[in-house]
Design a protein around this motif. Structure first.
Motif, mmCIF file in Angstrom:
data_model
loop_
_atom_site.group_PDB
_atom_site.id
_atom_site.type_symbol
_atom_site.label_atom_id
_atom_site.label_comp_id
_atom_site.label_asym_id
_atom_site.label_seq_id
_atom_site.Cartn_x
_atom_site.Cartn_y
_atom_site.Cartn_z
ATOM 1 N N TRP A 1 0.909 -1.116 0.156
ATOM 2 C CA TRP A 1 -0.036 -0.006 0.238
ATOM 3 C C TRP A 1 0.736 1.190 -0.203
ATOM 4 O O TRP A 1 0.431 2.220 -0.770
ATOM 5 N N PRO A 2 1.768 1.446 0.810
ATOM 6 C CA PRO A 2 2.792 2.763 0.862
ATOM 7 C C PRO A 2 3.663 2.784 -0.293
ATOM 8 O O PRO A 2 4.171 3.919 -0.563
ATOM 9 N N MET A 3 3.921 1.763 -1.385
ATOM 10 C CA MET A 3 4.580 1.621 -2.269
ATOM 11 C C MET A 3 4.059 1.630 -3.525
ATOM 12 O O MET A 3 4.728 1.214 -4.537
ATOM 13 N N PHE A 4 2.684 1.474 -3.805
ATOM 14 C CA PHE A 4 1.989 0.979 -4.803
ATOM 15 C C PHE A 4 2.395 1.878 -5.946
ATOM 16 O O PHE A 4 2.773 1.257 -7.187
ATOM 17 N N MET A 5 2.325 3.236 -6.064
ATOM 18 C CA MET A 5 2.653 3.936 -7.148
ATOM 19 C C MET A 5 4.154 3.823 -7.651
ATOM 20 O O MET A 5 4.368 3.807 -8.744
ATOM 21 N N GLN A 6 4.888 3.751 -6.523
ATOM 22 C CA GLN A 6 6.266 3.719 -6.831
ATOM 23 C C GLN A 6 6.481 2.302 -7.679
ATOM 24 O O GLN A 6 7.350 2.223 -8.400
ATOM 25 N N LEU A 7 5.744 1.208 -7.134
ATOM 26 C CA LEU A 7 6.467 -0.173 -7.682
ATOM 27 C C LEU A 7 5.375 -0.294 -8.892
ATOM 28 O O LEU A 7 5.998 -0.979 -9.955
ATOM 29 N N PHE A 8 4.392 0.118 -9.004
ATOM 30 C CA PHE A 8 3.402 -0.035 -10.422
ATOM 31 C C PHE A 8 2.819 0.909 -10.899
ATOM 32 O O PHE A 8 2.149 0.557 -12.125
ATOM 33 N N GLY A 9 3.243 2.214 -10.852
ATOM 34 C CA GLY A 9 2.910 3.270 -11.546
ATOM 35 C C GLY A 9 3.082 3.267 -12.943
ATOM 36 O O GLY A 9 2.367 3.520 -13.795
ATOM 37 N N ASN A 10 4.320 2.750 -13.224
ATOM 38 C CA ASN A 10 4.577 2.375 -14.779
ATOM 39 C C ASN A 10 3.705 1.652 -15.484
ATOM 40 O O ASN A 10 3.471 1.785 -16.624
ATOM 41 N N ASP A 11 3.315 0.381 -14.959
ATOM 42 C CA ASP A 11 2.233 -0.352 -15.340
ATOM 43 C C ASP A 11 0.959 0.036 -15.590
ATOM 44 O O ASP A 11 0.304 -0.380 -16.454
ATOM 45 N N LEU A 12 0.589 1.229 -14.812
ATOM 46 C CA LEU A 12 -0.665 1.842 -15.012
ATOM 47 C C LEU A 12 -0.750 3.134 -15.945
ATOM 48 O O LEU A 12 -1.826 3.361 -16.478
ATOM 49 N N THR A 13 0.215 3.410 -16.310
ATOM 50 C CA THR A 13 0.140 4.865 -16.864
ATOM 51 C C THR A 13 -0.156 4.434 -18.503
ATOM 52 O O THR A 13 -1.022 5.188 -19.151
ATOM 53 N N PHE A 14 0.325 3.437 -18.888
ATOM 54 C CA PHE A 14 -0.060 3.054 -20.401
ATOM 55 C C PHE A 14 -1.757 2.977 -20.585
ATOM 56 O O PHE A 14 -2.282 2.659 -21.684
ATOM 57 N N LEU A 15 -2.546 2.572 -19.236
ATOM 58 C CA LEU A 15 -3.841 2.260 -19.565
ATOM 59 C C LEU A 15 -4.725 3.659 -19.785
ATOM 60 O O LEU A 15 -5.807 3.635 -20.211
ATOM 61 N N LYS A 16 -3.934 4.871 -19.817
ATOM 62 C CA LYS A 16 -4.442 5.951 -20.207
ATOM 63 C C LYS A 16 -4.279 6.519 -21.603
ATOM 64 O O LYS A 16 -4.634 7.400 -22.022
ATOM 65 N N SER A 17 -3.385 5.848 -22.418
ATOM 66 C CA SER A 17 -2.957 6.137 -23.729
ATOM 67 C C SER A 17 -3.934 5.434 -24.624
ATOM 68 O O SER A 17 -4.455 4.518 -24.996
ATOM 69 N N LYS A 18 -4.388 6.477 -25.537
ATOM 70 C CA LYS A 18 -5.317 6.243 -26.658
ATOM 71 C C LYS A 18 -4.469 5.403 -27.688
ATOM 72 O O LYS A 18 -5.284 4.453 -28.329
#
Length: 413
Positions: free
Chosen positions: A327-344
């Motif tokens: 929980w305290p590291m979620f974005m640091q660990l997985f943020g890169n995997d989530l960003t492409f979900l916003k890519s058209k």
């Protein structure tokens, strides 16, 4: 507009306000009209009679009586503010739940997360199944909010190498709920001088710092022995330990219970384990981040079988303990995997890939059938909220997987 907003609402107050709003939102969900739960029990509106019975239950039954801190806070609130049992329960547990979210943000910042990532990590905490549905049956949260507070404070002290505070806070976490001990093996991965190749240094560091890590268990052991003999609970404790095996048998005794147990594990840990898999596929991972992933996996490997063998798996909150490392590291660990979900562009690539679109459609159809047709017919109830949450979780993972397969892997990894 952004500057005006920041001037009116300082960043220091934003985590507290966000946590309060999230806690109130969860409270609102629990006050909605009743729906069936995973156990054919009813999620009724908040009931003073029911909550009073739960408080008494945690005072009278041996395994719960040795966790007196939450009950003490509830009963103290009743006396100080003249509240009914139900209102005291709500006041204590939802304030503790909100404070836990603030501590997730605080620990994120201690671990060098940005303010935005810290807030996102806090939102991930509040939207995790075991937190969002904390007081729904069969989750039945009672001591966990206080346990989370003490554990998060202990982790902050541990990261800052404030050993006295770590010992005090982790000891209190054990008193709040003894399952906190299951996180101790994973803490060995965070010992000093293990920043690089920590596997080679872990045993030498255990000799130096092992006693500090284990001291809370010594204090807790003294507390338990004193409490059991003072309260004359030795016979009741023996009966409790002998009856634990029956929980495992109930977890697998029928198709209904087996499916419920599997869903309970998946809905609590599935999303985090999925993104952990993609994290481990990356190259050039920072070693300090690896510690949190390995600590999470180690805690899962220890906690999950113990819960499945000795407790009711339908109580999904029991599987969530290892998430304190994520929980305290979620974005640091997985943020890169989530960003492409916003890519058209990635979605366009998926739409052009008929094979992956077929996979997406097939899994989504099976997801609908399982969550909204098959699952309720197992006799577990309609599970309006649980089924919707489960469906959204599987849909998110399906979307991520199909986007990953239809785009260049090097862009993701």
């Amino acid at each position: 507009m952004v500057q005006l907003f920041r001037s009116l609402l300082p960043w220091r107050l934003l985590p507290y306000i966000t946590a309060l709003l999230c806690a109130l939102t969860i409270l609102g969900i629990h006050m909605l009209p009743s729906v069936d739960s995973m156990l054919n029990e009813n999620n009724t509106r908040i009931s003073h009679v029911f909550l009073k019975s739960q408080i008494n239950y945690h005072k009278e039954i041996a395994p719960f009586a040795r966790r007196p801190l939450t009950t003490f806070l509830i009963e103290s609130s009743q006396k100080i503010f003249g509240l009914k049992a139900g209102y005291a329960f709500i006041l204590v547990n939802f304030l503790l739940l909100g404070y836990s979210g603030v501590l997730v943000y605080k620990l994120s910042r201690v671990l060098k997360a940005s303010k935005t990532h810290g807030l996102t990590n806090m939102m991930v905490f509040f939207t995790s199944f075991s937190v969002l549905f904390a007081f729904f049956p069969p989750v039945f949260t009672y001591d966990e909010p206080l346990q989370y507070c003490f554990l998060l404070l202990a982790l902050i002290a541990f990261v800052r190498r404030k050993w006295l505070w770590y010992i005090i806070l982790f000891s209190l976490a054990l008193v709040a709920r003894e399952t906190s001990i299951l996180l101790l093996p994973a803490l060995a991965l965070f010992l000093p001088n293990t920043e690089n190749h920590f596997g080679k240094n872990i045993f030498s560091n255990l000799k130096k710092y092992g006693l500090l890590i284990l001291l809370p268990t010594v204090f807790y052991g003294c507390y338990v022995v004193f409490f059991i003999y003072h309260q004359k609970l030795l016979h009741a404790t023996h009966i409790e330990m002998a009856s634990r095996y029956s929980c495992f048998l109930e977890n697998i005794e029928s198709v209904k219970n087996s499916v419920e147990s599997a869903v309970s594990i998946f809905i609590t840990l599935g999303l985090f384990l999925y993104f952990t898999y993609f994290y481990l596929k990356r190259k050039n991972r920072p070693s300090w981040q690896n510690k949190f992933v390995f600590a999470f996996l180690l805690a899962v490997a220890i906690n999950t079988p113990i819960v499945f063998l000795t407790a009711f798996a339908r109580e999904s909150r029991l599987f969530a303990l290892p998430l304190l490392f994520v929980w305290p590291m979620f974005m640091q660990l997985f943020g890169n995997d989530l960003t492409f979900l916003k890519s058209k562009n990635d979605y366009n690539s998926l739409l052009k890939n008929w094979q992956m679109m077929l996979v997406f459609a097939t899994i989504t159809f099976a997801n609908i059938v399982f969550c909204f047709i098959y699952y309720p017919q197992l006799g577990l109830g309609e599970n309006t909220y649980f089924a919707a949450y489960l469906f959204c979780t599987i849909l998110l993972l399906t979307t991520h997987y199909c986007l990953y397969k239809s785009t260049n892997k090097t862009e993701l990894l």
